[in-house]
Scaffold this motif. Sequence first.
Motif, mmCIF file in Angstrom:
data_model
loop_
_atom_site.group_PDB
_atom_site.id
_atom_site.type_symbol
_atom_site.label_atom_id
_atom_site.label_comp_id
_atom_site.label_asym_id
_atom_site.label_seq_id
_atom_site.Cartn_x
_atom_site.Cartn_y
_atom_site.Cartn_z
ATOM 1 N N ARG A 178 0.810 -1.213 0.000
ATOM 2 C CA ARG A 178 0.000 0.000 0.000
ATOM 3 C C ARG A 178 0.845 1.265 0.000
ATOM 4 O O ARG A 178 0.318 2.355 -0.237
ATOM 5 C CB ARG A 178 -0.964 -0.010 1.178
ATOM 6 N N MET A 222 -1.744 4.395 -0.770
ATOM 7 C CA MET A 222 -3.019 4.109 -0.111
ATOM 8 C C MET A 222 -2.916 4.332 1.395
ATOM 9 O O MET A 222 -3.902 4.613 2.058
ATOM 10 C CB MET A 222 -3.461 2.664 -0.376
ATOM 11 N N LEU A 270 -4.253 7.314 3.563
ATOM 12 C CA LEU A 270 -5.613 7.414 4.110
ATOM 13 C C LEU A 270 -5.675 6.973 5.567
ATOM 14 O O LEU A 270 -6.689 7.132 6.216
ATOM 15 C CB LEU A 270 -6.579 6.549 3.288
ATOM 16 N N VAL A 271 -4.567 6.404 6.059
ATOM 17 C CA VAL A 271 -4.573 5.929 7.448
ATOM 18 C C VAL A 271 -4.015 7.027 8.349
ATOM 19 O O VAL A 271 -2.932 7.540 8.104
ATOM 20 C CB VAL A 271 -3.701 4.660 7.579
ATOM 21 N N ASP A 272 -4.773 7.359 9.381
ATOM 22 C CA ASP A 272 -4.309 8.357 10.346
ATOM 23 C C ASP A 272 -3.061 7.843 11.046
ATOM 24 O O ASP A 272 -3.014 6.695 11.467
ATOM 25 C CB ASP A 272 -5.391 8.604 11.409
#
Lengths: 319, 270
Positions: B61, B66, B69-71
């Motif tokens: 990712r 991608m 998108l993860v905090d």
Amino acid sequence: MSTPSASLAQPPTAGERWMDLGLRRGAQALAVGVLVLLAAIVVEIGAVAAPAVRERGVDFLTSSTWDTNRDEFGILPHIWGTLYSSLLALLIGGTLGLAVAVFISQRFLPRRLELLLKNVVDLLAAIPSVVYGLWGIFFVIPAIRPFTAFLHEHLGFVPLFDERSPGPNMLASSLVLAIMVLPTMTAVSRDAIATVPRKLREAAFGLGATRWECILGVVLPTAATGVFGALVLAFGRALGETMALAMLLGNRNEFNVSLLAPGNTLAALIANTFPEAQDHERGVLMYAAIVLLSITLVVNMLGTAILVRSSRKAAGARP
Amino acid sequence: MTATEPTSAAAVAEDLVIDLKLDKLWYGKFFAVRDTHVPVTRGTVTAFIGPSGCGKSTALRCLNRMNDLVDGFRFDGSVHFQSRDIYHPTIDPVAVRRYIGMVFQQPNPFATTVFKNVAFGLRLNRFRGDYEERVEHALRRAALWDEVKDKLHSSGLALSGGQQQRLCIARAIATEPEVLLMDEPCSALDPIATRRIEELMTELKERYTIVVVTHNLQQAQRVADMTGFMYVDTTQGGRTGYLVEHRPTAELFADPRAEETRQYIRGEFS
Ligand SMILES: Nc1ncnc2c1ncn2[C@@H]1O[C@H](COP(=O)(O)OP(=O)(O)OP(=O)(O)O)[C@@H](O)[C@H]1O
Ligand SMILES: [Mg+2]
């Protein structure tokens, strides 16, 4: 079952089964109770209205005169005013409410601010409608006065603006009504948006969608059923709103398409007229109440029917 | 993160599509991956194998951002795509994802028709041309066409799990991305569909580059030119994944260098 095995599994006890059955019967009884209550309301109001319905028939729905002295009554302007103000409110409040719902759920803001805004919008629902009415009188009507004057002066040839009142009018009423339906719209559509699985948003981003492309192309279409449900609820809320419109719409019993003119709604008519109504007028008002009730019921049932159908489709029912 | 690195040897850089260099990677306070350097050559299939939780998906990712998108996601290191640093501040992650497509571990079709699912990426890229032809082509390559040709306009969610995954593959390849990332694409598929997807990978690598995560060692051996084995380091108290070795597949399986690799491919871990 008493097979000597090491399994820890046990069949449910008689008590558990009774409990289960009891809960099920209780829920069924309550569901029937709600239906009975609704039927009772319809029947009772119907009974009071029956003489007027028999006497006046369909003419009552298509006539525009409201004259107590000559005993002539017609609620076409009120039906029109009810639908007109509610649709306008839905147009404005629905769009705005959906925008707010997207704004406070799609990570445009830090978590805390999202939560704060959500609570502020929810609070709007707690404001009594009489306060909205006052706010409309003292703020909204004066605030839009220059704007309505401008519209009337320059676009007066358009039927939407051909008659103007500097005081109570349809536009001001619809704006206030829009704010009143905003919390319903926002809360329900926000919940619908929140149920869109994260993996779908990931799929959209993985294909190279921007945030807006993801929202418009995936999130909203997936939540469409819920958003539609929010619209139906908001519309129902607007149709039945009484106090604010009784204060803001001007109680004029006349059919008018102009946004800038006063008007009346069924709910406001009943609230304003009933306290001083004579006996025969009371029957007429009950007839009006039946009409209002029918409109709301039909709207809600249609809405529910469409919702059920489309959610079944969205769930991917196989043909 | 380094900005722009002078390309070392031009000839090498030519064939180097992706250069992944993860030195240290965190999810918030969790130190998830360290020391994972993987160069990917154009026209090859690279596989990541390793036990669950070792960071295979994480590494994958990173290749199309991608993880943005993860905090709390951050890392030291760099990722280059065609010798450009894709984490450079001037690079738009959305653009990166249009050239580097992805198939996820869980099938995730949109709640719309089969056709619109496949056409979604084409629309995003403002494709002008024959949508029907493109959609059919993508569905054929994903070994799904025969099963859905009569229900192109019914919901993609009404397909079986394995069909949904192939639909997602069709959706990802419809726009012909330069690189295709696949995170366990066959975990929901039967052996026949799996074979078809493996053939697709072999077919696609003539023009594109593929990076695939798999738990299926035979699959890695069948399709991958290069294989990276990742493992979890628990010695420092945490559970940090790292790359043990990254070598041509045949070599890695025939003659693993590290003890961990040897045990893993022989199935000596529970
Ligand atoms: N979004 C996230 N937030 C926090 N921690 C995460 C997140 N995603 C993954 N992790 C953690 O990072 C580590 C590596 O996860 P990753 O998903 O990359 O493993 P994996 O090798 O793909 O495993 P699997 O084979 O089970 O898919 C795990 O310990 C996981 O708990
Ligand atoms: Mg994974």
